[in-house]
Structures are given as C-alpha cells and as structure tokens.
Enzyme design. Structure first.
Site, mmCIF file in Angstrom:
data_model
loop_
_atom_site.group_PDB
_atom_site.id
_atom_site.type_symbol
_atom_site.label_atom_id
_atom_site.label_comp_id
_atom_site.label_asym_id
_atom_site.label_seq_id
_atom_site.Cartn_x
_atom_site.Cartn_y
_atom_site.Cartn_z
ATOM 1 N N ASP A 38 4.250 2.860 -4.227
ATOM 2 C CA ASP A 38 3.274 3.504 -5.107
ATOM 3 C C ASP A 38 3.175 2.657 -6.378
ATOM 4 O OD1 ASP A 38 1.869 5.117 -6.856
ATOM 5 O OD2 ASP A 38 3.021 6.931 -6.420
ATOM 6 N N VAL A 39 1.993 2.173 -6.685
ATOM 7 C CA VAL A 39 1.858 1.316 -7.875
ATOM 8 C C VAL A 39 2.101 2.097 -9.171
ATOM 9 C CG1 VAL A 39 0.304 -0.358 -6.781
ATOM 10 C CG2 VAL A 39 -0.662 1.601 -8.034
ATOM 11 N N LYS A 63 -10.894 2.164 -15.843
ATOM 12 C CA LYS A 63 -11.544 0.877 -15.526
ATOM 13 C C LYS A 63 -11.907 0.108 -16.796
ATOM 14 C CE LYS A 63 -11.429 1.028 -11.039
ATOM 15 N NZ LYS A 63 -10.364 0.247 -10.364
ATOM 16 N N TYR A 110 -11.562 7.886 -14.327
ATOM 17 C CA TYR A 110 -11.879 6.633 -13.621
ATOM 18 C C TYR A 110 -12.518 5.634 -14.586
ATOM 19 C CZ TYR A 110 -13.531 3.649 -9.787
ATOM 20 O OH TYR A 110 -13.755 2.591 -8.928
ATOM 21 N N THR A 166 -17.254 0.613 1.381
ATOM 22 C CA THR A 166 -15.868 0.595 1.887
ATOM 23 C C THR A 166 -15.518 2.031 2.257
ATOM 24 O OG1 THR A 166 -14.973 1.111 -0.284
ATOM 25 C CG2 THR A 166 -15.271 -1.233 0.222
ATOM 26 N N ASP A 186 0.849 -1.198 0.000
ATOM 27 C CA ASP A 186 0.000 0.000 0.000
ATOM 28 C C ASP A 186 0.882 1.244 0.000
ATOM 29 O OD1 ASP A 186 -3.245 0.182 0.719
ATOM 30 O OD2 ASP A 186 -2.128 2.042 1.090
#
Ligand SMILES: NC(=O)c1ccc[n+]([C@@H]2O[C@H](COP(=O)([O-])OP(=O)(O)OC[C@H]3O[C@@H](n4cnc5c(N)ncnc54)[C@H](O)[C@@H]3O)[C@@H](O)[C@H]2O)c1
Length: 266
Positions: A65-66, A162, A158, A193, A40
């Site tokens: 960091d991805v 996606k 976004y 969440t 994370d």
C-alpha cells in the site's frame, strides 16, 4: 513506439503497475528492455501483470500500500535487493474520489485519497530517491490530472491531491536537478482505463460530454500516456524537470464557451 536504446537494462519501479496507465507503462518500458517491478495493492493483479511482461526479463511483482510507510520501504528495498538500482519511478497508484457534494463527503474518504495519491507519491519518491542520488541519475514520473489544474466540482480530495502532486513535482525537481535526478508529472485528460471505465459505468463520467469537451474529440488510451512516460524516462528528456505535461487531446488548452469538438460521436 519510439525506441530509447539507453533504457535497455535499466530498472523501473511502477506503483499501481497492475492496471491501466501503470500496466501500459510496465509493458512499454519492458518492450524498451527495462527490468520492471510492478507494485500494487492487489497482489494477484501484480503477479498477473509481471507475468504478462514475459519470462527472464528481471520482472518483479510486489504487493503493498503506497499509503503505508512500512510497505513503501519494503517495496523499494525489494527492488534494490534484486537489481541494486532504480532508474525510473512511476507513481501511478490511485483511487477515485467519491463524487459526492462536499457537505456529504466523509472526512475519512478525503484523508484516504490524499494519503494514497499525495502522501503515497511523496513517500515512494522519498524511499527511492537515495538510490537515484547515489547513482547521480534517475527519472521520477508522477501522475497528476486535468483535475489538478482545472476546478472539477465534487472532487475536492482528488483535485487537491493532484494539484499537490504538481507542486511537489516542482519542489523535488528543483531540489535534485543538479544531481541528475529528474522529477516530472503527466496530467492525463480522460483515458479509457479500468479506472475511467468504472466511473463511466457508475454514471459519474459521461463519455459523450467528455468527447465534446475535448478538442481531439475522443478519450485517450493508456498507450498515449505510456508513450509520454517512455519519453520522460529516457535521456531524450534529459533537460526536462519539474514539469507537468498535459497529455489530454487539448482538453486544458480549450477555453471557449462552446463545445471543443462538434464532429460525430458515432
Ligand atoms: N485514467 C484516467 O483517465 C486518468 C486521468 C487522470 C489521472 N489518472 C491517474 O493515473 C493514475 C492511474 O490511473 P489508472 O486509470 O491507471 O487507474 P487504475 O484503477 O486502472 O489503476 C490504478 C492501480 O493502482 C492500484 N492501487 C490503488 N490504491 C493503491 C494503493 N494504496 N497502493 C498501491 N496500489 C494501489 C490499483 O490496485 C490499480 O491497480 C491514478 O493516479 C489516476 O488518478 C488517470
């Protein structure tokens, strides 16, 4: 929870594993006996999440960091150094869109979101795939969204990211199918969440309207997604690859002009 005994002792790397869907996945896969690495951006949260999984289970907390190729390689190498293999990769790291009208959006925000979701998913999978291909086995589980299939105004980055993840799931799934490495995605509907709760609290999502639009009449839970992930991680889904599975209480199936749910909102 369904039991998948073959998962016992296998190794999972979960990005965004410190919160929400990633955390639920970490807990669910740990209960199946898997050794889980929680990766994370938030180091403290990753440590706390790994500690939640318990002692002695081969759990690992990784900060990174991805969207950084160097961080991604370091995290994949750390799991391989510790366990020598990676059987399951869950790409759950994510951030929210600005929800601004297109003409007010910042290009830098668009780029960052695509970097985290789409390029991040690409880079982490690319870093982990060589180990899976050597093993001739592995299951990659990506996070798409209803936003990757349906048009949601103001959510350009976004939705595009996606949708891209859905297509990349197919391309990589096709590339590696004969070598035993599967790539699938889950398209959650609205799950309660911290990510969704923040958007509700900020007035960017309306929980009542979402419930009316969802045939099941309620938001989902992180556990609904984690259960689907456990299935996709397991050998029970051995012939499933390249698929984006909606886990959305019927949200994407609904096409009529009326409310999908007319019951009480309590
Ligand atoms: N919750 C929902 O309703 C919902 C619906 C559809 C899709 N999703 C997708 O599921 C994924 C997880 O969402 P969630 O609800 O669990 O969110 P969350 O905010 O609860 O958790 C996301 C985690 O990702 C981490 N993260 C953010 N940027 C990162 C980066 N650059 N590198 C590494 N880690 C990073 C965060 O620190 C956080 O711990 C996201 O990709 C999200 O788009 C969620």
């Amino acid at each position: 929870m369904a039991a998948y005994p073959e998962l016992q002792g296998r190794v999972a790397l979960i990005t965004g594993g410190a919160s929400g869907l990633g955390l639920a996945a970490a807990q669910t896969l740990a209960r199946q006996g898997m050794r889980v690495a929680v990766a994370d951006l938030d180091a403290g949260a990753a440590e706390r999440a790994a500690a939640l999984l318990g002692e002695g289970g081969g759990y690992l907390a990784l900060q990174g960091d991805v969207a950084s190729e160097a961080d991604v390689q370091r995290m994949a190498d750390a799991v391989l150094a510790r366990h020598g293999r990676i059987d399951v990769l869950i790409n759950s790291a994510g951030i929210a869109d600005s929800f601004k009208p297109t003409v007010e959006q910042q290009v830098a925000d668009f780029r960052r979101l695509v970097d985290v979701h789409l390029t991040g998913t690409y880079m982490v999978t690319k870093a982990v795939a060589p180990a899976m291909l050597r093993q001739c086995s592995g299951s990659v589980i990506n996070l798409s969204s209803v936003a990757g299939v349906l048009g949601l105004a103001r959510r350009n980055a976004y939705s595009a990211a996606k949708a891209g993840i859905g297509m990349m799931t197919r391309t990589m799934g096709c590339e590696w199918a004969a070598q035993g490495v599967r790539v699938n995605a889950i398209a959650p509907g609205y799950m309660l969440t911290p990510f969704a709760q923040r958007l509700i609290d900020e007035g960017k999502l309306d929980a009542g309207r979402i419930r009316r639009r969802t045939p099941a009449g309620r938001l989902g839970t992180a556990q609904h997604i984690a259960d689907a992930m456990a299935f996709l991680a397991s050998d029970a889904s051995a012939f499933i690859t390249g698929v984006t599975l909606p886990v959305d209480g019927g949200y994407m199936a609904w096409g009529a002009a009326s409310d999908a749910y007319e019951g009480p909102l309590d």
